[in-house]
Write an enzyme that holds these catalytic residues in place. Structure first.
Site, PDB file in Angstrom:
ATOM      1  N   ARG A  48     -20.356  44.241  14.316  1.00 34.80           N
ATOM      2  CA  ARG A  48     -21.752  44.305  15.239  1.00 34.80           C
ATOM      3  C   ARG A  48     -22.403  43.331  14.514  1.00 34.80           C
ATOM      4  O   ARG A  48     -23.130  42.580  15.038  1.00 34.80           O
ATOM      5  CB  ARG A  48     -22.256  45.817  15.279  1.00 34.80           C
ATOM      6  CG  ARG A  48     -23.939  45.749  15.414  1.00 34.80           C
ATOM      7  CD  ARG A  48     -24.313  47.079  16.109  1.00 34.80           C
ATOM      8  NE  ARG A  48     -24.173  48.223  15.490  1.00 34.80           N
ATOM      9  CZ  ARG A  48     -24.574  48.549  14.081  1.00 34.80           C
ATOM     10  NH1 ARG A  48     -25.472  47.799  13.499  1.00 34.80           N
ATOM     11  NH2 ARG A  48     -24.092  49.691  13.582  1.00 34.80           N
ATOM     12  N   TYR A 100     -35.903  34.482  36.914  1.00 37.76           N
ATOM     13  CA  TYR A 100     -34.679  35.295  37.303  1.00 37.76           C
ATOM     14  C   TYR A 100     -34.926  36.875  37.529  1.00 37.76           C
ATOM     15  O   TYR A 100     -35.812  37.388  36.914  1.00 37.76           O
ATOM     16  CB  TYR A 100     -33.609  35.102  36.203  1.00 37.76           C
ATOM     17  CG  TYR A 100     -32.653  35.682  36.260  1.00 37.76           C
ATOM     18  CD1 TYR A 100     -31.441  35.430  37.325  1.00 37.76           C
ATOM     19  CD2 TYR A 100     -32.044  37.156  35.777  1.00 37.76           C
ATOM     20  CE1 TYR A 100     -30.625  36.225  37.392  1.00 37.76           C
ATOM     21  CE2 TYR A 100     -31.079  38.042  35.715  1.00 37.76           C
ATOM     22  CZ  TYR A 100     -30.043  37.394  36.953  1.00 37.76           C
ATOM     23  OH  TYR A 100     -29.030  38.110  37.123  1.00 37.76           O
ATOM     24  N   ASP A 171     -35.261  29.323  29.783  1.00 40.21           N
ATOM     25  CA  ASP A 171     -33.922  29.805  30.019  1.00 40.21           C
ATOM     26  C   ASP A 171     -33.168  28.684  30.778  1.00 40.21           C
ATOM     27  O   ASP A 171     -33.633  28.292  31.833  1.00 40.21           O
ATOM     28  CB  ASP A 171     -34.276  31.078  31.156  1.00 40.21           C
ATOM     29  CG  ASP A 171     -32.752  31.626  31.593  1.00 40.21           C
ATOM     30  OD1 ASP A 171     -31.944  30.941  31.600  1.00 40.21           O
ATOM     31  OD2 ASP A 171     -32.864  32.655  32.163  1.00 40.21           O
ATOM     32  N   LYS A 196     -22.479  31.706  33.264  1.00 37.31           N
ATOM     33  CA  LYS A 196     -22.445  30.736  34.195  1.00 37.31           C
ATOM     34  C   LYS A 196     -21.783  29.334  33.802  1.00 37.31           C
ATOM     35  O   LYS A 196     -20.507  29.469  33.541  1.00 37.31           O
ATOM     36  CB  LYS A 196     -24.120  30.464  34.551  1.00 37.31           C
ATOM     37  CG  LYS A 196     -24.846  31.726  34.619  1.00 37.31           C
ATOM     38  CD  LYS A 196     -24.396  32.655  35.874  1.00 37.31           C
ATOM     39  CE  LYS A 196     -25.141  33.931  36.074  1.00 37.31           C
ATOM     40  NZ  LYS A 196     -26.437  34.122  35.948  1.00 37.31           N
TER      41      LYS A 196
HETATM   42  C1  LIG Z   1     -27.593  35.207  35.447  1.00 34.59           C
HETATM   43  C2  LIG Z   1     -28.810  34.952  34.867  1.00 34.59           C
HETATM   44  C3  LIG Z   1     -29.359  35.725  33.889  1.00 34.59           C
HETATM   45  C4  LIG Z   1     -28.863  36.923  33.554  1.00 34.59           C
HETATM   46  O1  LIG Z   1     -27.652  36.975  32.861  1.00 34.59           O
HETATM   47  P1  LIG Z   1     -26.429  38.037  32.643  1.00 34.59           P
HETATM   48  O2  LIG Z   1     -25.265  37.191  32.177  1.00 34.59           O
HETATM   49  O3  LIG Z   1     -26.157  38.170  34.327  1.00 34.59           O
HETATM   50  O4  LIG Z   1     -26.860  39.172  32.345  1.00 34.59           O
HETATM   51  C5  LIG Z   1     -30.531  35.316  33.300  1.00 34.59           C
HETATM   52  N1  LIG Z   1     -31.033  34.005  33.640  1.00 34.59           N
HETATM   53  C6  LIG Z   1     -30.529  33.241  34.579  1.00 34.59           C
HETATM   54  C7  LIG Z   1     -31.169  32.145  35.000  1.00 34.59           C
HETATM   55  C8  LIG Z   1     -29.419  33.624  35.330  1.00 34.59           C
HETATM   56  O5  LIG Z   1     -28.901  32.942  36.095  1.00 34.59           O
END
Ligand SMILES: *Cc1c(COP(=O)(O)O)cnc(C)c1O
Length: 392
Positions: A48, A100, A171, A196
């Site tokens: 962890r 988001y 982000d 992504k």
């Molecule tokens: C998908 C996404 C998240 C969250 O990520 P997860 O891997 O689904 O928990 C946060 N910010 C943006 C811009 C996203 O597209």
């Protein structure tokens, strides 16, 4: 086109195995590590807190984002949660009105519980953001381009406006470090949903937070271990494999997007396209300045309404109707009933999310196939009202 130092992505952990000379790094699943002697821990003691497979990915992402270090987390949302640990009790967060959905939900819930103060603002409204930041603020959350309308805000200008006392977070999920490096624009922290573009194969859910300074990186590591949100080693191995091809994937994503845009722009079933690369997009000039390219996400309004949307999504072969983005496969999403379904209809309209809005995540398939697929489905959207007229 060199989008980033692709060598760092390709070579992550390559030839680091001193014992056997494995060329690709081994997967360390072990939850614990032996002490060399009493009171003599090795580099790792418990998975962890630290894991060699995870560290390879964290180091590569830090290098790509020009950060001092960071943490790989179990999901993108746990990356968001990790950033919020850095807030003092009752700390104040300023976030974009169109951030988001998961981030919006977490910030709102923490606010309702009395843990933090939150203000959501349109960060492209300079007067408004200036006024909002006049109240002492702990954390400025930035997300650009935004989902699903690809709104762009000026990261450098916002970071300057916030000043050194405010922790500035971007982000960077929608572009990846291949297309935008927020730390070079003044951010302190970068958040990713590695689910992504970074992993890019739609087979791992994961996240990361990278810190500009050693001090921030250490705070992130301390909190990640404390609340237990570090990523599983196998997920890190897969994500590192995905990361190796980020640059070549991105080149194909971008080439396909340019061709699809040229096609959509002349198609009579399309009302309006949202893409920062278009000169009529309100964020075009900023995007040109702060991004290496305009990205592979776009959205558009279809002429008509839900019935045309249904015709489109039901007649596509190569655009899968699904949420998420950034994978090798092309996806189509209807924000009003999918990603943004939790918003009240009135809030949706205020955010510009109409019933005829469609979002595409352009994949890396053959562009001709994608265009032919869109063409036959969009043509049906045009035919349908005619048929109804005849029948009626
Ligand atoms: C998908 C996404 C998240 C969250 O990520 P997860 O891997 O689904 O928990 C946060 N910010 C943006 C811009 C996203 O597209």
């Amino acid at each position: 086109m060199t989008l980033l130092n692709e060598t760092a992505a390709v070579r992550a952990g390559i030839d680091c195995d001193r014992q056997h000379g494995a060329v690709t790094p081994p997967l360390y699943l072990s939850s614990n590590y032996s002490f060399a002697d009493l009171n003599q821990p090795r580099t790792y003691d418990y998975s962890r807190s630290g894991n060699p497979t995870r560290d390879i990915l964290a180091d590569a992402l830090a290098e790509l984002e020009q950060a001092a270090g960071g943490v790989v987390t179990s999901t993108g949302m746990s990356a968001v949660l990790l950033v919020l640990q850095l807030l003092p009790k009752g700390g104040r967060v300023v976030a974009p009105h169109d951030c988001y959905g998961g981030t919006f939900r977490l910030l709102t819930t923490w606010h309702e519980k009395g843990l933090i103060e939150v203000e959501f603002v349109d960060q492209s409204d300079t007067a408004r953001i200036r006024q909002t930041l006049a109240t002492p603020t702990n954390l400025l959350w930035i997300e650009t381009p935004s989902n699903p309308l690809l709104r762009v805000v000026d990261v450098h200008a916002l970071c300057e406006l916030a000043g050194p006392e405010v922790l500035k977070v971007v982000d960077n999920t929608f572009l990846s470090p291949a297309l935008q490096q927020p730390i070079t624009l003044g951010a302190d922290l970068v958040v990713h949903s590695t689910t992504k573009y970074i992993n890019g194969h739609s087979d791992v859910v994961g996240g990361a937070v990278l810190g500009k300074t050693e001090e921030l990186a250490e705070q992130l590591k301390w909190w990640a271990n404390c609340i237990g949100i570090t990523a599983a080693p196998f997920d890190c191995l897969l994500t590192t494999r995905g990361l190796r091809t980020l640059n070549v994937r991105m080149k194909q994503h971008l080439e396909n997007t340019e061709q699809i845009l040229a096609f959509l722009q002349q198609h009579p079933a399309i009302e309006n396209i949202h893409y920062p690369g278009l000169s009529n997009h309100p964020g075009h000039e900023i995007a040109k300045r702060q991004q290496h390219h305009f990205g592979a996400m776009l959205s558009f309004e279809l002429k008509g309404g839900l019935s045309e949307v249904k015709t489109l999504v039901n007649n596509l072969r190569y655009f899968t109707l699904a949420e998420s983005l950034g994978g090798v496969e092309s996806l189509i999403c209807h924000p009003a009933t999918m990603t943004h379904a939790a918003m009240a209809p009135q809030a949706q309209r205020a955010a510009g999310i109409t019933d005829n809005l469609i979002r595409l995540s352009v994949g890396i398939e053959q562009a001709d196939d994608l265009i032919a697929d869109l063409e036959q489905a969009l043509n049906r959207c045009l035919l349908k009202p005619l048929k109804e007229q005849v029948n009626g």
